[in-house]
Design a protein around this motif. Structure first.
Motif, PDB file in Angstrom:
ATOM      1  N   LEU A 103       0.808  -1.229   0.000  1.00  0.00           N
ATOM      2  CA  LEU A 103       0.000   0.000   0.000  1.00  0.00           C
ATOM      3  C   LEU A 103       0.837   1.273   0.000  1.00  0.00           C
ATOM      4  CD1 LEU A 103      -2.589  -1.165   2.668  1.00  0.00           C
ATOM      5  CD2 LEU A 103      -3.119  -0.650   0.279  1.00  0.00           C
ATOM      6  N   TYR A 104       1.931   1.241   0.738  1.00  0.00           N
ATOM      7  CA  TYR A 104       2.697   2.479   0.959  1.00  0.00           C
ATOM      8  C   TYR A 104       4.166   2.369   0.542  1.00  0.00           C
ATOM      9  CZ  TYR A 104      -1.368   3.615   3.813  1.00  0.00           C
ATOM     10  OH  TYR A 104      -2.653   3.849   4.240  1.00  0.00           O
ATOM     11  N   GLY A 105       4.545   1.229  -0.058  1.00  0.00           N
ATOM     12  CA  GLY A 105       5.953   1.029  -0.421  1.00  0.00           C
ATOM     13  C   GLY A 105       6.466   2.131  -1.335  1.00  0.00           C
ATOM     14  N   GLU A 106       5.635   2.524  -2.285  1.00  0.00           N
ATOM     15  CA  GLU A 106       6.069   3.549  -3.236  1.00  0.00           C
ATOM     16  C   GLU A 106       6.311   4.890  -2.540  1.00  0.00           C
ATOM     17  OE1 GLU A 106       3.798   3.201  -6.963  1.00  0.00           O
ATOM     18  OE2 GLU A 106       4.327   5.334  -7.183  1.00  0.00           O
ATOM     19  N   PRO A 107       5.314   5.410  -1.791  1.00  0.00           N
ATOM     20  CA  PRO A 107       5.592   6.670  -1.070  1.00  0.00           C
ATOM     21  C   PRO A 107       6.778   6.566  -0.116  1.00  0.00           C
ATOM     22  CG  PRO A 107       3.271   6.048  -0.823  1.00  0.00           C
ATOM     23  CD  PRO A 107       3.924   5.005  -1.684  1.00  0.00           C
ATOM     24  N   ILE A 108       6.970   5.411   0.505  1.00  0.00           N
ATOM     25  CA  ILE A 108       8.110   5.277   1.439  1.00  0.00           C
ATOM     26  C   ILE A 108       9.428   5.432   0.665  1.00  0.00           C
ATOM     27  CG2 ILE A 108       9.388   3.684   2.953  1.00  0.00           C
ATOM     28  CD1 ILE A 108       6.659   2.485   3.804  1.00  0.00           C
ATOM     29  N   ARG A 109       9.517   4.707  -0.476  1.00  0.00           N
ATOM     30  CA  ARG A 109      10.760   4.765  -1.262  1.00  0.00           C
ATOM     31  C   ARG A 109      10.977   6.179  -1.824  1.00  0.00           C
ATOM     32  NH1 ARG A 109       8.707  -0.226  -1.500  1.00  0.00           N
ATOM     33  NH2 ARG A 109      10.101  -1.993  -1.235  1.00  0.00           N
ATOM     34  N   ARG A 110       9.864   6.776  -2.296  1.00  0.00           N
ATOM     35  CA  ARG A 110       9.964   8.135  -2.852  1.00  0.00           C
ATOM     36  C   ARG A 110      10.450   9.116  -1.777  1.00  0.00           C
ATOM     37  NH1 ARG A 110       4.705   9.921  -3.809  1.00  0.00           N
ATOM     38  NH2 ARG A 110       4.244   7.986  -4.883  1.00  0.00           N
ATOM     39  N   TYR A 111       9.946   8.931  -0.567  1.00  0.00           N
ATOM     40  CA  TYR A 111      10.303   9.827   0.538  1.00  0.00           C
ATOM     41  C   TYR A 111      11.824   9.833   0.762  1.00  0.00           C
ATOM     42  CZ  TYR A 111      10.289  11.920   5.219  1.00  0.00           C
ATOM     43  OH  TYR A 111      10.517  12.742   6.295  1.00  0.00           O
ATOM     44  N   PHE A 112      12.395   8.634   0.850  1.00  0.00           N
ATOM     45  CA  PHE A 112      13.836   8.571   1.137  1.00  0.00           C
ATOM     46  C   PHE A 112      14.669   9.017  -0.069  1.00  0.00           C
ATOM     47  CE2 PHE A 112      12.137   6.205   4.691  1.00  0.00           C
ATOM     48  CZ  PHE A 112      12.883   6.715   5.737  1.00  0.00           C
ATOM     49  N   GLU A 113      14.145   8.732  -1.292  1.00  0.00           N
ATOM     50  CA  GLU A 113      14.832   9.238  -2.488  1.00  0.00           C
ATOM     51  C   GLU A 113      14.863  10.763  -2.470  1.00  0.00           C
ATOM     52  OE1 GLU A 113      13.505   5.733  -5.375  1.00  0.00           O
ATOM     53  OE2 GLU A 113      13.099   7.756  -6.176  1.00  0.00           O
ATOM     54  N   HIS A 114      13.700  11.347  -2.111  1.00  0.00           N
ATOM     55  CA  HIS A 114      13.576  12.804  -2.087  1.00  0.00           C
ATOM     56  C   HIS A 114      14.631  13.419  -1.169  1.00  0.00           C
ATOM     57  CE1 HIS A 114      11.550  16.740  -2.006  1.00  0.00           C
ATOM     58  NE2 HIS A 114      11.783  16.727  -0.704  1.00  0.00           N
ATOM     59  N   TYR A 115      14.843  12.800  -0.038  1.00  0.00           N
ATOM     60  CA  TYR A 115      15.811  13.329   0.926  1.00  0.00           C
ATOM     61  C   TYR A 115      17.227  12.763   0.716  1.00  0.00           C
ATOM     62  CZ  TYR A 115      12.121  15.700   3.489  1.00  0.00           C
ATOM     63  OH  TYR A 115      11.103  16.555   3.845  1.00  0.00           O
ATOM     64  N   GLU A 116      17.386  11.991  -0.380  1.00  0.00           N
ATOM     65  CA  GLU A 116      18.694  11.407  -0.737  1.00  0.00           C
ATOM     66  C   GLU A 116      19.290  10.586   0.411  1.00  0.00           C
ATOM     67  OE1 GLU A 116      20.982  14.704  -2.163  1.00  0.00           O
ATOM     68  OE2 GLU A 116      19.861  14.806  -4.033  1.00  0.00           O
TER      69      GLU A 116
END
Ligand SMILES: NC(=O)c1ccc[n+]([C@@H]2O[C@H](COP(=O)([O-])OP(=O)(O)OC[C@H]3O[C@@H](n4cnc5c(N)ncnc54)[C@H](O)[C@@H]3O)[C@@H](O)[C@H]2O)c1
Length: 448
Positions: A103-116
């Motif tokens: 359900l939330y794997g994509e937003p979780i991965r995007r979040y950490f990518e965003h903050y590098e």
């Protein structure tokens, strides 16, 4: 008379050697701050030499900091809370519940990518039937030398429900003997109870949660927006733990639940729809339940005292919950409702207060009766197990003394137990469905 000699923290020299001293001496030892390795854990101690050259005694304290915070949109890139926790580190090692990952794997991965921030994530199926030492071992492999080789001061991120918080918390307790973790509880149970709890565990044979360690997360983030995707049955399940704190500790919370409990359940805590006012009530209910719980649990991290209101509903249920294959919340409300009848039998609770407790549970579709209660041998066996678990000093069963407070029954005789079972059965027989709730049985016994 023992003379206390504080060891001066400003000195860098060795600790005075008292090993050859022939008089009783005590040294208080405050370790110099410059040697401190953890921002969350600390400890001090003292050593008393008895003076006979053959024995000495140690007394030590261990203290920890654990923060609990309500947040909105924990994985929204605009919310820096998690990033702040990991930015100064080189990565984030995360354990995520399988359903939550879907359900939330994509937003979780995007979040950490965003903050590098590099993310090393393992997905873990965490059904109740997965709450086993095997799952803990698998997680230990992920954290260990052959996996991410997590350091002792590197907080692991745990994202999931109560099953995951229990097993992943235990893996963190075991890895390096103690590794910090940050908990994002994604179910109501994990958000307000299991998540911030120091009681990490796995199920043992026939008795729930019997193997474990006291190891709370250093940070618990509670985001009710994650409840949007929960099955309503799981929202209902979590309501049981809120009602528990309302009955035993917070009469205001009880009234809030009487007035808004079913709306909060239908709207998944004001996340499916609902006014701003309902959202404020949702936050208030969550905050009150959390505060009340951690006021008692968080200040008694090692269960060294048995005045534990949050154990209400958890005296007999650990024995009958797996035997009847009940959802945890339903098992808790059956135990609480039975406990209320027992409290009436003992003169601790007025019948009309018991009726309010049972009416609140039923208004949310929670169970208040199951025929397994009539298995007196099993109930007595549960008491025996619980007495051992609570330290042999007694059963210390929390029971309500009115709405919003409780006391602890040191022992329940088998005669009293039988009488209370009969009273509770008679009361529930008059209920339309004999006190059964909605979706009360576990459905995830996939390993059977
Ligand atoms: N350690 C403690 O102090 C403590 C306290 C209370 C309960 N517990 C334990 O917690 C467990 C129950 O926890 P639970 O009720 O959270 O159940 P759970 O962890 O089994 O989660 C319920 C289900 O919801 C799914 N899920 C999780 N988050 C979701 C989300 N946001 N959206 C959709 N689905 C989601 C999970 O994958 C699972 O299928 C029991 O094993 C109980 O013993 C421990």
């Amino acid at each position: 008379m023992v003379q206390a000699k504080p060891y001066p923290t400003a000195l860098t020299g060795a600790i005075p050697d008292l090993s050859s001293s022939r008089s009783e001496q005590l040294i208080q030892f405050n370790h110099p701050e410059k040697y401190r390795t953890s921002e969350w854990y600390t400890g001090h101690g003292e050593i008393t030499a008895s003076g006979d050259g053959r024995s000495f005694e140690i007394s030590a304290t261990y203290s920890l900091k654990a923060r609990v915070e309500l947040v909105d949109g924990v994985f929204d890139c605009v919310n820096p809370t998690l990033a702040q926790a990991y930015k100064s580190r080189t990565r984030c090692v995360a354990i995520v519940d399988q359903t939550v990952d879907e359900l939330y794997g994509e937003p979780i991965r995007r979040y950490f990518e965003h903050y590098e921030i590099p993310l090393e994530l393992v997905v873990c199926r965490a059904w109740e039937s997965d709450k086993t030492p095997d799952t803990v071992h698998r997680l230990l492999q992920f954290l260990g030398k052959d996996g991410c080789d997590v350091s002792r001061n590197e907080p692991v991120l745990v994202v999931g429900g109560g099953v995951l918080s229990d097993v992943a918390g235990l893996a963190c307790a075991l890895h390096n003997r103690r590794t910090p973790y940050i908990m994002v509880g994604t179910t109501v149970v994990a958000a307000i109870d299991a998540g911030p709890s120091p009681r990490t565990c796995t199920n043992g044979n026939q008795f729930k949660n019997s193997l474990g360690a006291y190891h709370p997360p250093v940070l618990t983030l509670v985001d009710r927006h994650l409840f949007r995707t929960l099955a309503t049955g799981h929202i209902r399940n979590g309501m049981a733990e809120i009602i528990k704190m309302a009955i035993t500790d917070d009469p205001v919370l009880f009234e809030l639940m009487e007035h808004h409990g079913s709306t909060l359940m239908e709207t998944h805590f004001a996340t499916l729809n609902g006014s701003e006012e309902l959202a404020t009530i949702a936050d208030d209910v969550i905050y009150r339940a959390l505060f009340s719980y951690m006021k008692h649990e968080g200040t008694n991290m090692f269960e060294t005292y048995q005045d534990r209101p949050h154990a209400y509903g958890h005296t007999w249920s650990p024995r009958f919950e797996p035997a009847a294959r009940l959802m945890h919340g339903h098992a808790v409300t059956i135990d609480m409702a039975f406990g209320a009848s027992l409290a009436v039998e003992m003169g601790w609770l007025k019948p009309e207060e018991r009726d309010r407790i049972i009416a609140l549970c039923r208004s949310l579709g929670l169970s208040v009766y199951h025929p397994i209660l009539e298995n007196v041998e099993l109930m007595i066996d549960g008491q025996k197990n619980m007495r051992r678990k609570r330290g042999d000093g007694g059963l210390w069963a929390p029971l309500p003394m009115g709405i919003g407070s409780c006391d602890y029954a040191q022992e329940i005789s088998s005669d009293l137990l039988r009488a209370a079972i009969a009273r509770h059965k008679q009361f529930c027989a008059a209920l339309p469905d004999r006190g059964q709730g909605k979706d009360m049985y576990l459905t995830d016994l996939g390993l059977e």
